[in-house]
Design an enzyme around this catalytic site. Structure first.
Site, PDB file in Angstrom:
ATOM      1  CG  HIS A   7     -46.590  19.347  94.946  1.00 56.08           C
ATOM      2  ND1 HIS A   7     -47.547  19.389  93.982  1.00 56.08           N
ATOM      3  CD2 HIS A   7     -46.376  18.034  95.180  1.00 56.08           C
ATOM      4  CE1 HIS A   7     -47.919  18.160  93.649  1.00 56.08           C
ATOM      5  NE2 HIS A   7     -47.204  17.304  94.376  1.00 56.08           N
ATOM      6  CE1 TYR A  26     -43.909 -12.710  96.229  1.00 60.36           C
ATOM      7  CE2 TYR A  26     -43.186 -13.445  94.055  1.00 60.36           C
ATOM      8  CZ  TYR A  26     -43.706 -13.726  95.311  1.00 60.36           C
ATOM      9  OH  TYR A  26     -44.011 -15.024  95.641  1.00 60.36           O
ATOM     10  CG  HIS A  39     -49.700  11.177  98.968  1.00 65.41           C
ATOM     11  ND1 HIS A  39     -48.760  12.181  99.106  1.00 65.41           N
ATOM     12  CD2 HIS A  39     -50.210  11.312  97.710  1.00 65.41           C
ATOM     13  CE1 HIS A  39     -48.712  12.898  97.995  1.00 65.41           C
ATOM     14  NE2 HIS A  39     -49.574  12.385  97.126  1.00 65.41           N
ATOM     15  CG  HIS A  49     -50.529  10.367  93.989  1.00 64.10           C
ATOM     16  ND1 HIS A  49     -51.246  11.468  94.379  1.00 64.10           N
ATOM     17  CD2 HIS A  49     -51.427   9.513  93.421  1.00 64.10           C
ATOM     18  CE1 HIS A  49     -52.530  11.300  94.058  1.00 64.10           C
ATOM     19  NE2 HIS A  49     -52.661  10.122  93.480  1.00 64.10           N
ATOM     20  CG  HIS A 106     -53.918  14.221  97.767  1.00 57.70           C
ATOM     21  ND1 HIS A 106     -54.025  15.248  96.860  1.00 57.70           N
ATOM     22  CD2 HIS A 106     -52.989  13.358  97.242  1.00 57.70           C
ATOM     23  CE1 HIS A 106     -53.207  15.016  95.841  1.00 57.70           C
ATOM     24  NE2 HIS A 106     -52.581  13.872  96.038  1.00 57.70           N
ATOM     25  CG  ASP A 131     -46.044  13.422  92.663  1.00 59.00           C
ATOM     26  OD1 ASP A 131     -46.896  12.530  92.816  1.00 59.00           O
ATOM     27  OD2 ASP A 131     -46.235  14.603  93.016  1.00 59.00           O
ATOM     28  CG  HIS A 132     -45.506  12.416  96.753  1.00 53.41           C
ATOM     29  ND1 HIS A 132     -45.089  13.511  97.488  1.00 53.41           N
ATOM     30  CD2 HIS A 132     -46.344  12.891  95.797  1.00 53.41           C
ATOM     31  CE1 HIS A 132     -45.674  14.595  97.007  1.00 53.41           C
ATOM     32  NE2 HIS A 132     -46.435  14.251  95.978  1.00 53.41           N
ATOM     33  CD  GLU A 165     -38.732  -1.653  91.118  1.00 54.94           C
ATOM     34  OE1 GLU A 165     -39.948  -1.443  90.919  1.00 54.94           O
ATOM     35  OE2 GLU A 165     -37.994  -2.166  90.254  1.00 54.94           O
TER      36      GLU A 165
HETATM   37 ZN    ZN Z   1     -47.578  15.199  94.469  1.00 59.21          ZN
HETATM   38 ZN    ZN Z   2     -50.540  13.288  95.403  1.00 57.70          ZN
END
Ligand code: ZN
Ligand code: ZN
Length: 246
Positions: free
Chosen positions: A219, A107, A61, A63, A145, A65-66, A71
């Site tokens: 986590h 970009y 997903h 966020h 979530h 931290d994920h 980049e």
């Molecule tokens: Zn997380």
């Molecule tokens: Zn999350």
């Protein structure tokens, strides 16, 4: 076939004692990176690896931290290793991850104008098992979530459940164990209440023993040490350690 797990990090979103909750699954000749957060590139370096060692990335997903390290993953893969990184992601997130997260940094007029220009995009359909390598298959399972924000857990090799960030969903865990022969559950765990958009330790402790015995915690918060010995039969996954999953 041997399957190994190495958590690059096991920390919650704002943890500082632990890297972001990103994982490596290695089969004999393939390495899948699950999520690549802000600390992902540094944690990979700490493990003695670099993006040249990663065969594909899967994202649960959007966020930081994920996905905050994507980049760098994209630029390093194309500039240094001369290839687009294969990116497995739910089909519903292909548009949002570019428009809402990656476009700002990646970009480049005339060169990089969409996600496919910089990643080898492999959209995943939830509920459909997909072979990623000889020894790794995944089936995305959508889990709750953040309201209005698609987020996914997945079922690996028809026997290991890996939770994305998710609110407690005991019925899903019961079904996986009873009907789908789930052997191992790698579950996010917020140690302190309230859980809000995460699953708390107390919620996991309310599960029947036969489910708890399959659970490994990840986590988690910086104060994890305060909870050693207080997690029933559930063990903490340790970051950077290599686990043989047989
Ligand atoms: Zn997380
Ligand atoms: Zn999350």
């Amino acid at each position: 076939m041997t399957l190994k797990l190495q958590m690059l990090g096991t920390g919650g979103a704002f943890a500082k004692n632990y890297y972001n909750n990103n994982a490596l699954f290695h089969d004999e000749d393939f390495t899948l990176l699950v999520d690549c957060g802000i600390t992902g590139p540094t944690a990979l370096h700490k493990a003695g690896l670099n993006f040249g060692n990663i065969d594909a990335v899967l994202v649960t997903h959007i966020h930081a931290d994920h996905v905050g390290g994507l980049e760098e993953a994209a630029f390093v893969s194309t500039l240094q290793y001369n290839r687009k990184m294969p990116l497995y992601i739910a089909e519903s997130l292909v548009g949002p991850i570019w428009e809402q997260t990656l476009k700002g940094g990646l970009y480049q007029e005339g060169h990089i104008t969409c996600l496919e220009d910089i990643f080898d995009v492999r959209p995943l359909t939830p509920g459909v098992k997909t072979a990623i390598s000889k020894g790794i298959s995944v089936e995305l399972i959508q889990t709750l979530h953040i309201p209005g924000k698609d987020s996914f857990s997945f079922y690996l090799n028809d026997r290991i459940f890996y939770s994305g960030d998710m609110v407690f969903h005991p019925e899903l865990l019961r079904e996986l164990v009873d009907k789908r022969n789930c052997e191992m559950i790698l579950h996010e765990c917020q140690l302190v209440e309230p859980g809000a958009v995460h699953t708390t330790l107390n919620e996991l402790l309310s599960l029947p023993l036969d489910i708890q015995e399959r659970i490994y915690l990840m986590h988690y918060n910086d104060n994890a040490a305060d909870f050693f010995g207080k997690t029933g039969s559930m063990a903490f996954l340790e970051q950077q350690r290599i686990y043989e999953l047989a």
